[in-house]
Design a protein around this motif. Structure first.
Motif, PDB file in Angstrom:
ATOM      1  N   LEU A 173       0.815  -1.209   0.000  1.00  0.00           N
ATOM      2  CA  LEU A 173       0.000   0.000   0.000  1.00  0.00           C
ATOM      3  C   LEU A 173       0.853   1.265   0.000  1.00  0.00           C
ATOM      4  N   ASP A 174       1.981   1.243   0.683  1.00  0.00           N
ATOM      5  CA  ASP A 174       2.818   2.433   0.806  1.00  0.00           C
ATOM      6  C   ASP A 174       4.287   2.021   0.714  1.00  0.00           C
ATOM      7  N   PRO A 175       4.800   1.832  -0.500  1.00  0.00           N
ATOM      8  CA  PRO A 175       6.198   1.380  -0.644  1.00  0.00           C
ATOM      9  C   PRO A 175       7.200   2.384  -0.070  1.00  0.00           C
ATOM     10  N   VAL A 176       6.941   3.684  -0.269  1.00  0.00           N
ATOM     11  CA  VAL A 176       7.861   4.703   0.241  1.00  0.00           C
ATOM     12  C   VAL A 176       7.872   4.701   1.766  1.00  0.00           C
ATOM     13  N   GLY A 177       6.664   4.608   2.349  1.00  0.00           N
ATOM     14  CA  GLY A 177       6.584   4.557   3.807  1.00  0.00           C
ATOM     15  C   GLY A 177       7.261   3.321   4.369  1.00  0.00           C
ATOM     16  N   ALA A 178       7.119   2.178   3.682  1.00  0.00           N
ATOM     17  CA  ALA A 178       7.767   0.948   4.136  1.00  0.00           C
ATOM     18  C   ALA A 178       9.284   1.059   4.053  1.00  0.00           C
ATOM     19  N   GLN A 179       9.761   1.741   3.010  1.00  0.00           N
ATOM     20  CA  GLN A 179      11.208   1.921   2.888  1.00  0.00           C
ATOM     21  C   GLN A 179      11.752   2.816   4.005  1.00  0.00           C
ATOM     22  N   LEU A 180      11.035   3.893   4.311  1.00  0.00           N
ATOM     23  CA  LEU A 180      11.442   4.766   5.406  1.00  0.00           C
ATOM     24  C   LEU A 180      11.395   4.015   6.741  1.00  0.00           C
ATOM     25  N   TRP A 181      10.386   3.183   6.880  1.00  0.00           N
ATOM     26  CA  TRP A 181      10.255   2.368   8.096  1.00  0.00           C
ATOM     27  C   TRP A 181      11.492   1.479   8.258  1.00  0.00           C
ATOM     28  N   GLU A 182      11.865   0.779   7.177  1.00  0.00           N
ATOM     29  CA  GLU A 182      13.007  -0.125   7.245  1.00  0.00           C
ATOM     30  C   GLU A 182      14.297   0.639   7.517  1.00  0.00           C
ATOM     31  N   GLN A 183      14.444   1.816   6.946  1.00  0.00           N
ATOM     32  CA  GLN A 183      15.645   2.613   7.203  1.00  0.00           C
ATOM     33  C   GLN A 183      15.706   3.056   8.665  1.00  0.00           C
ATOM     34  N   SER A 184      14.552   3.464   9.217  1.00  0.00           N
ATOM     35  CA  SER A 184      14.516   3.870  10.619  1.00  0.00           C
ATOM     36  C   SER A 184      14.816   2.684  11.527  1.00  0.00           C
ATOM     37  N   ARG A 185      14.281   1.518  11.172  1.00  0.00           N
ATOM     38  CA  ARG A 185      14.552   0.320  11.965  1.00  0.00           C
ATOM     39  C   ARG A 185      16.032  -0.040  11.913  1.00  0.00           C
ATOM     40  N   ALA A 186      16.633   0.076  10.735  1.00  0.00           N
ATOM     41  CA  ALA A 186      18.052  -0.248  10.594  1.00  0.00           C
ATOM     42  C   ALA A 186      18.914   0.700  11.429  1.00  0.00           C
ATOM     43  N   ARG A 187      18.529   1.973  11.475  1.00  0.00           N
ATOM     44  CA  ARG A 187      19.287   2.926  12.293  1.00  0.00           C
ATOM     45  C   ARG A 187      19.185   2.565  13.771  1.00  0.00           C
ATOM     46  N   TYR A 188      17.968   2.208  14.198  1.00  0.00           N
ATOM     47  CA  TYR A 188      17.793   1.835  15.597  1.00  0.00           C
ATOM     48  C   TYR A 188      18.626   0.611  15.944  1.00  0.00           C
ATOM     49  N   GLU A 189      18.591  -0.417  15.100  1.00  0.00           N
ATOM     50  CA  GLU A 189      19.353  -1.627  15.368  1.00  0.00           C
ATOM     51  C   GLU A 189      20.847  -1.347  15.393  1.00  0.00           C
ATOM     52  N   TYR A 190      21.302  -0.446  14.524  1.00  0.00           N
ATOM     53  CA  TYR A 190      22.732  -0.114  14.493  1.00  0.00           C
ATOM     54  C   TYR A 190      23.166   0.566  15.788  1.00  0.00           C
ATOM     55  N   VAL A 191      22.367   1.535  16.251  1.00  0.00           N
ATOM     56  CA  VAL A 191      22.705   2.238  17.491  1.00  0.00           C
ATOM     57  C   VAL A 191      22.618   1.289  18.676  1.00  0.00           C
ATOM     58  N   ARG A 192      21.554   0.467  18.722  1.00  0.00           N
ATOM     59  CA  ARG A 192      21.416  -0.466  19.832  1.00  0.00           C
ATOM     60  C   ARG A 192      22.584  -1.442  19.886  1.00  0.00           C
ATOM     61  N   GLN A 193      22.973  -1.963  18.709  1.00  0.00           N
ATOM     62  CA  GLN A 193      24.078  -2.921  18.682  1.00  0.00           C
ATOM     63  C   GLN A 193      25.394  -2.260  19.061  1.00  0.00           C
ATOM     64  N   SER A 194      25.564  -0.991  18.721  1.00  0.00           N
ATOM     65  CA  SER A 194      26.791  -0.297  19.108  1.00  0.00           C
ATOM     66  C   SER A 194      26.889  -0.165  20.627  1.00  0.00           C
ATOM     67  N   ILE A 195      25.739   0.018  21.300  1.00  0.00           N
ATOM     68  CA  ILE A 195      25.729   0.073  22.764  1.00  0.00           C
ATOM     69  C   ILE A 195      26.107  -1.290  23.340  1.00  0.00           C
ATOM     70  N   VAL A 196      25.541  -2.357  22.756  1.00  0.00           N
ATOM     71  CA  VAL A 196      25.879  -3.709  23.207  1.00  0.00           C
ATOM     72  C   VAL A 196      27.368  -3.987  23.013  1.00  0.00           C
ATOM     73  N   ASP A 197      27.904  -3.622  21.846  1.00  0.00           N
ATOM     74  CA  ASP A 197      29.323  -3.857  21.574  1.00  0.00           C
ATOM     75  C   ASP A 197      30.209  -3.092  22.553  1.00  0.00           C
ATOM     76  N   HIS A 198      29.828  -1.869  22.867  1.00  0.00           N
ATOM     77  CA  HIS A 198      30.624  -1.078  23.808  1.00  0.00           C
ATOM     78  C   HIS A 198      30.612  -1.706  25.204  1.00  0.00           C
ATOM     79  N   LEU A 199      29.444  -2.157  25.648  1.00  0.00           N
ATOM     80  CA  LEU A 199      29.364  -2.786  26.967  1.00  0.00           C
ATOM     81  C   LEU A 199      30.145  -4.098  27.003  1.00  0.00           C
ATOM     82  N   GLN A 200      30.120  -4.848  25.910  1.00  0.00           N
ATOM     83  CA  GLN A 200      30.915  -6.062  25.860  1.00  0.00           C
ATOM     84  C   GLN A 200      32.404  -5.748  25.933  1.00  0.00           C
ATOM     85  N   HIS A 201      32.811  -4.694  25.237  1.00  0.00           N
ATOM     86  CA  HIS A 201      34.220  -4.302  25.258  1.00  0.00           C
ATOM     87  C   HIS A 201      34.644  -3.858  26.654  1.00  0.00           C
TER      88      HIS A 201
END
Length: 269
Positions: free
Chosen positions: A143-171
């Motif tokens: 129904l909304d390909p552009v909105g879905a693409q923005l959604w996936e990009q926002s999700r990818a940014r969140y996962e990247y930041v969250r994983q960077s926090i996990v990596d820092h705590l592991q280090h």
């Protein structure tokens, strides 16, 4: 003895004379600084579901370097009159023997002086601010390909930041296993506090922010691999923690004993 007129003449002669041009320059600099103070909160307040305000961001681009240099590029939404809830990061650090060390970010016990605590506080707020649920359903993408693409990009940014926090705590913890989740710390209303005075760190004021898809059909697949599902904190436990479906993001937290370390769920890679 000097007369009053002599004193006034001497004081007028000692007063430095500023040319009109310098006054204009100083006035422009003061006005520019005031604009730099106003724009960051304005940009924060004009941020919506579709992103930042284009006009405000255009103005921000002119002063962004200056505000970052002076560290005045803040939104200040957490101040009065209505600061709203704050957001925390809870980390579970597991050693080789299986013992779990639970930590809160921020924490005055770990971050000192106060400026370091504030930096960690803003980090937790930022992670909550950029949160985006898992990928939308196929129907939404059709129904909304552009909105879905923005959604996936926002999700990818969140996962990247969250994983960077996990990596820092592991280090910082010699490679120990680390998983995190987000918590919301609400403030009691005036009427509620008047009727039932409770401390601000009462467990009833905390709730776990689950990483869960909006689509009920994706719930089973998603909830089995929640990157932020870790043993409940010692004073915070969501209702029906063991349930794998039908749990909403707005679920309240109630105090319960923490489960065993074996109930911990692996973090996403």
């Amino acid at each position: 003895m000097l007369s009053g007129s002599s004193l006034s003449e001497m004081s007028s002669e000692e007063t430095p004379q500023v040319s009109p041009r310098i006054r204009w320059v100083l006035s422009i600099l003061v006005c520019a600084h005031l604009i730099a103070l106003v724009l960051p909160p304005l940009a924060f307040q004009t941020r919506g579901a579709l992103g930042d305000s284009p006009s405000v961001q255009t103005l921000m681009s002119m002063v962004r370097g200056y505000t970052q240099f002076l560290y005045i590029d803040r939104g200040y939404a957490f101040f009065a009159p209505d600061p709203g809830p704050s957001h925390l990061i809870q980390a579970a650090i597991t050693d080789a023997s299986g013992e779990v060390d639970e930590r809160m970010i921020p924490s005055l016990d770990d971050q000192w002086p106060r400026l370091l605590y504030h930096r960690h506080f803003m980090l937790a707020e930022y992670l909550s601010e950029i949160y985006q649920p898992p990928t939308p359903s196929e129907e939404f993408a059709e129904l909304d390909p552009v909105g879905a693409q923005l959604w996936e990009q926002s999700r990818a940014r969140y996962e990247y930041v969250r994983q960077s926090i996990v990596d820092h705590l592991q280090h910082k913890n010699n490679g120990r296993r680390v998983v995190i989740r987000r918590l919301e710390h609400a403030l009691p209303g005036f009427i509620e506090l008047a009727n039932d005075p409770i401390p601000l760190n009462d467990p009833r004021l905390y709730r776990v922010l689950r990483d869960q898809a909006f689509d009920p059909e994706q719930t089973n697949d998603t909830s089995s691999n929640l990157p932020e599902a870790i043993p409940a904190p010692k004073n915070v436990q969501p209702d029906d923690e063991s349930s794998s479906s039908g749990v909403s993001e707005s679920e309240s937290a109630t105090p319960n004993p923490p489960p065993a370390a074996g109930s911990e769920i692996d973090s996403e890679a």
